[in-house]
Design a protein around this motif. Structure first.
Motif, PDB file in Angstrom:
ATOM      1  N   GLY A 102      37.220  52.170  29.156  1.00  0.00           N
ATOM      2  CA  GLY A 102      37.360  53.063  30.405  1.00  0.00           C
ATOM      3  C   GLY A 102      37.016  54.200  30.386  1.00  0.00           C
ATOM      4  N   GLY A 103      36.511  54.832  29.284  1.00  0.00           N
ATOM      5  CA  GLY A 103      36.416  56.296  29.042  1.00  0.00           C
ATOM      6  C   GLY A 103      35.247  56.743  29.875  1.00  0.00           C
ATOM      7  N   ALA A 104      34.031  56.104  30.189  1.00  0.00           N
ATOM      8  CA  ALA A 104      32.930  56.664  30.668  1.00  0.00           C
ATOM      9  C   ALA A 104      33.009  56.890  32.280  1.00  0.00           C
ATOM     10  N   ASN A 105      34.192  56.371  32.892  1.00  0.00           N
ATOM     11  CA  ASN A 105      34.371  56.629  34.144  1.00  0.00           C
ATOM     12  C   ASN A 105      35.891  56.664  34.409  1.00  0.00           C
TER      13      ASN A 105
ATOM     14  N   ARG B 247      39.689  47.437  30.141  1.00  0.00           N
ATOM     15  CA  ARG B 247      40.127  46.280  30.676  1.00  0.00           C
ATOM     16  C   ARG B 247      39.849  45.270  29.564  1.00  0.00           C
ATOM     17  N   HIS B 248      40.644  44.288  29.801  1.00  0.00           N
ATOM     18  CA  HIS B 248      40.534  42.851  28.951  1.00  0.00           C
ATOM     19  C   HIS B 248      40.214  41.673  29.738  1.00  0.00           C
ATOM     20  N   GLY B 249      39.238  40.741  29.497  1.00  0.00           N
ATOM     21  CA  GLY B 249      38.918  39.763  30.153  1.00  0.00           C
ATOM     22  C   GLY B 249      38.636  38.595  29.322  1.00  0.00           C
TER      23      GLY B 249
ATOM     24  N   ASP C 113      43.800  42.027  34.020  1.00  0.00           N
ATOM     25  CA  ASP C 113      44.427  43.174  35.114  1.00  0.00           C
ATOM     26  C   ASP C 113      44.444  42.806  36.626  1.00  0.00           C
ATOM     27  N   THR C 114      43.484  42.048  37.154  1.00  0.00           N
ATOM     28  CA  THR C 114      43.284  41.640  38.333  1.00  0.00           C
ATOM     29  C   THR C 114      43.558  40.277  38.588  1.00  0.00           C
ATOM     30  N   GLY C 115      43.296  39.318  37.657  1.00  0.00           N
ATOM     31  CA  GLY C 115      43.199  37.761  38.074  1.00  0.00           C
ATOM     32  C   GLY C 115      42.164  37.182  38.390  1.00  0.00           C
ATOM     33  N   HIS C 116      41.222  38.055  38.685  1.00  0.00           N
ATOM     34  CA  HIS C 116      39.913  37.489  39.314  1.00  0.00           C
ATOM     35  C   HIS C 116      38.989  37.084  38.218  1.00  0.00           C
ATOM     36  N   ARG C 117      37.897  36.110  38.590  1.00  0.00           N
ATOM     37  CA  ARG C 117      37.183  35.872  37.704  1.00  0.00           C
ATOM     38  C   ARG C 117      35.796  36.148  38.239  1.00  0.00           C
ATOM     39  N   ALA C 118      34.737  36.572  37.482  1.00  0.00           N
ATOM     40  CA  ALA C 118      33.616  37.057  37.909  1.00  0.00           C
ATOM     41  C   ALA C 118      32.370  37.001  36.600  1.00  0.00           C
TER      42      ALA C 118
ATOM     43  N   PRO D 136      27.256  48.955  28.147  1.00  0.00           N
ATOM     44  CA  PRO D 136      27.091  49.656  26.616  1.00  0.00           C
ATOM     45  C   PRO D 136      28.550  49.925  26.461  1.00  0.00           C
ATOM     46  N   ASP D 137      29.495  50.098  27.263  1.00  0.00           N
ATOM     47  CA  ASP D 137      30.953  50.322  26.820  1.00  0.00           C
ATOM     48  C   ASP D 137      31.829  49.256  26.618  1.00  0.00           C
ATOM     49  N   SER D 138      31.240  48.112  26.522  1.00  0.00           N
ATOM     50  CA  SER D 138      31.775  46.804  26.244  1.00  0.00           C
ATOM     51  C   SER D 138      31.609  46.452  24.731  1.00  0.00           C
ATOM     52  N   TYR D 139      32.612  45.278  24.412  1.00  0.00           N
ATOM     53  CA  TYR D 139      32.590  44.421  23.100  1.00  0.00           C
ATOM     54  C   TYR D 139      33.335  43.270  23.145  1.00  0.00           C
TER      55      TYR D 139
END
Length: 103
Positions: free
Chosen positions: A13-16, A21-23, A43-48, A54-57
């Motif tokens: 979450g550093g960019a914003n 977040r973990h999914g 964190d939300t229980g939602h599926r998407a 680029p901030d993900s791995y």
């Protein structure tokens, strides 16, 4: 980026200025493991359906557990240091208030 169902998508979450977040990746919609992924966000229980930025791995479940175990050990040691600072953190002794005579 490549993943398989059961891996974890981590979004820093550093960019914003937001939290990390973990999914859980439930589905991979390509044959080679590339995005998009159906992600169940912890964190939300939602599926998407997610196209990671680029901030993900991606981490395997074992990698995520090891990272969390290391972080827990680090914070436990830090908490111990803060609760028992030892002699280095004691306040310095007060100066001697007795006046000294000069010749």
């Amino acid at each position: 980026m490549h993943a398989q169902p059961g891996d974890w998508l981590i979004v820093e979450g550093g960019a914003n200025g937001g939290p990390t977040r973990h999914g859980l990746i439930e589905e991979v919609h390509s044959h080679d493991g590339s995005p998009p992924y159906l992600v169940h966000w912890s964190d939300t229980g939602h599926r998407a359906l997610t196209f990671p930025g680029p901030d993900s791995y991606v981490l395997s479940g074992a990698q995520l557990r090891q990272r969390e175990k290391s972080a827990a050990a680090h914070f436990a040691a830090l908490r111990h240091e803060l609760s028992d600072p030892g002699p280095a953190a004691e306040s310095p002794s007060e100066p001697d208030p007795t006046p000294r005579r000069t010749r």
